[in-house]
Design an enzyme around this catalytic site. Structure first.
Site, short mmCIF file in Angstrom:
data_model
loop_
_atom_site.label_atom_id
_atom_site.label_comp_id
_atom_site.label_asym_id
_atom_site.label_seq_id
_atom_site.Cartn_x
_atom_site.Cartn_y
_atom_site.Cartn_z
N GLU A 71 2.27 -2.55 1.92
CA GLU A 71 2.99 -2.71 3.14
C GLU A 71 4.29 -2.65 1.88
O GLU A 71 5.34 -3.01 2.35
CB GLU A 71 2.50 -4.30 3.28
CG GLU A 71 1.49 -4.07 3.74
CD GLU A 71 1.57 -4.06 5.26
OE1 GLU A 71 3.45 -3.45 5.58
OE2 GLU A 71 0.87 -4.07 5.86
N HIS A 89 2.05 -11.71 0.91
CA HIS A 89 2.27 -11.87 2.65
C HIS A 89 0.28 -11.93 2.26
O HIS A 89 0.13 -10.96 1.92
CB HIS A 89 1.74 -10.16 3.23
CG HIS A 89 1.22 -9.22 4.03
ND1 HIS A 89 1.46 -10.33 5.09
CD2 HIS A 89 0.02 -7.76 4.38
CE1 HIS A 89 0.24 -9.15 6.35
NE2 HIS A 89 -0.30 -8.07 5.47
N HIS A 91 -3.41 -12.72 5.66
CA HIS A 91 -4.14 -12.25 6.54
C HIS A 91 -5.15 -13.37 7.01
O HIS A 91 -6.43 -13.78 6.83
CB HIS A 91 -5.60 -11.06 6.69
CG HIS A 91 -4.62 -10.14 6.85
ND1 HIS A 91 -5.50 -9.10 6.98
CD2 HIS A 91 -3.11 -9.52 6.61
CE1 HIS A 91 -4.57 -7.10 6.50
NE2 HIS A 91 -3.60 -8.25 6.70
N TYR A 110 7.38 -31.84 11.19
CA TYR A 110 8.50 -31.66 10.54
C TYR A 110 8.82 -30.63 9.13
O TYR A 110 9.54 -30.02 8.77
CB TYR A 110 8.93 -32.77 9.76
CG TYR A 110 8.59 -33.75 8.59
CD1 TYR A 110 9.02 -33.41 7.15
CD2 TYR A 110 7.60 -34.46 9.04
CE1 TYR A 110 7.93 -33.96 6.45
CE2 TYR A 110 6.94 -35.16 7.81
CZ TYR A 110 7.35 -34.94 6.24
OH TYR A 110 6.78 -35.31 5.17
N HIS A 153 -2.17 -9.04 13.56
CA HIS A 153 -2.65 -8.96 12.15
C HIS A 153 -1.97 -10.34 11.17
O HIS A 153 -3.53 -10.24 10.52
CB HIS A 153 -0.40 -8.48 11.73
CG HIS A 153 -1.02 -7.42 10.43
ND1 HIS A 153 -0.05 -6.46 9.90
CD2 HIS A 153 -1.27 -7.67 8.83
CE1 HIS A 153 0.02 -5.91 9.24
NE2 HIS A 153 -0.86 -7.17 8.03
N TYR A 206 15.93 -34.29 -1.06
CA TYR A 206 13.81 -34.57 -1.97
C TYR A 206 13.95 -33.72 -3.15
O TYR A 206 14.30 -33.01 -3.69
CB TYR A 206 13.48 -33.78 -0.96
CG TYR A 206 12.33 -34.11 -1.77
CD1 TYR A 206 11.63 -34.72 -1.28
CD2 TYR A 206 11.51 -32.35 -1.88
CE1 TYR A 206 9.76 -34.76 -1.08
CE2 TYR A 206 9.95 -32.96 -1.96
CZ TYR A 206 9.71 -33.76 -1.61
OH TYR A 206 8.06 -34.40 -2.34
#
Length: 211
Positions: A71, A89, A91, A110, A153, A206
């Site tokens: 990729e 990336h 699956h 949220y 994908h 935060y």
């Protein structure tokens, strides 16, 4: 060359085992105009730093004993056009479920604001191609999102560093699970832009303040 980034790839690659089946995931971390990436087709604990490929933003491999992830076009496309320090990336099953439905993840919780106000879905193209890279980057740019579902994908998410990119991947996968489960019992409520903006403002303060 990218010694720290190559070690980071080795250290964080095993986390892919919890997010994606087999050897189907990949990740990378960038420094300037180059990035270190997981090698293709290798178990996530089956390589060391010297094996980790270093790739230019043009896709040329300039270091490493192994070939990079298939990729590479998606990684280079994202780094060329988006402000990302790392890419993950996968699956992962719940995001991939939305992927085969060809659906985006709407703002039903949220915590989606960790990556944007929705997670768009990019149209299908064969893996490892420039066509897929273009579809993904275009959707992420239009939605101003740090994640994108890839039709039929899987999922890609980015962050300022690998821990953040992995955390964003986990957030999206969990929200996909919640969304799809909720749909089995009714129509999920979506947060409004005003509600999401309020969360984004709260997130600015935060965590721990600087000492």
């Amino acid at each position: 060359m990218l010694a720290r980034e190559r070690v980071a790839v080795v250290d964080h690659a095993p986390s892919l085992s919890d997010l994606t089946p087999g050897r189907t995931g990949n990740l990378s971390v960038r420094d300037g105009d180059r990035f270190a990436a997981t090698p293709t087709g290798v178990p996530y604990d089956g390589f060391d730093a010297s094996d980790v490929p270093v790739v230019t933003l043009d896709g040329d491999v300039v270091a490493g004993e192994m070939e990079p992830t298939s990729e590479v076009p998606m990684h280079t496309g994202i780094y060329q056009r988006l402000d990302a320090g790392a890419i993950v990336h996968t699956h992962s099953p719940w995001a991939s479920t939305l992927a085969v439905l060809g659906e985006e993840l709407p703002p039903v919780h949220y915590m989606i604001t960790a990556v944007g106000r929705k997670v768009p879905v990019a149209g299908y193209a064969p893996y490892g191609t420039d066509d897929l890279a273009e579809l993904v980057v275009a959707e992420m740019e239009e939605a101003n999102s740090d994640a994108c579902i890839l039709a039929n994908h899987g999922l890609v998410a980015v962050g300022e560093d690998l821990p953040t990119a992995i955390e964003n991947t986990v957030h999206v996968e969990e929200l996909c699970r919640v969304y799809l489960q909720a749909r089995q019992h009714g129509e999920p409520n979506e947060l409004t832009d005003e509600q999401l903006a309020a969360v984004e403002e709260k997130f600015e303060s935060y965590g721990q303040s600087d000492v």
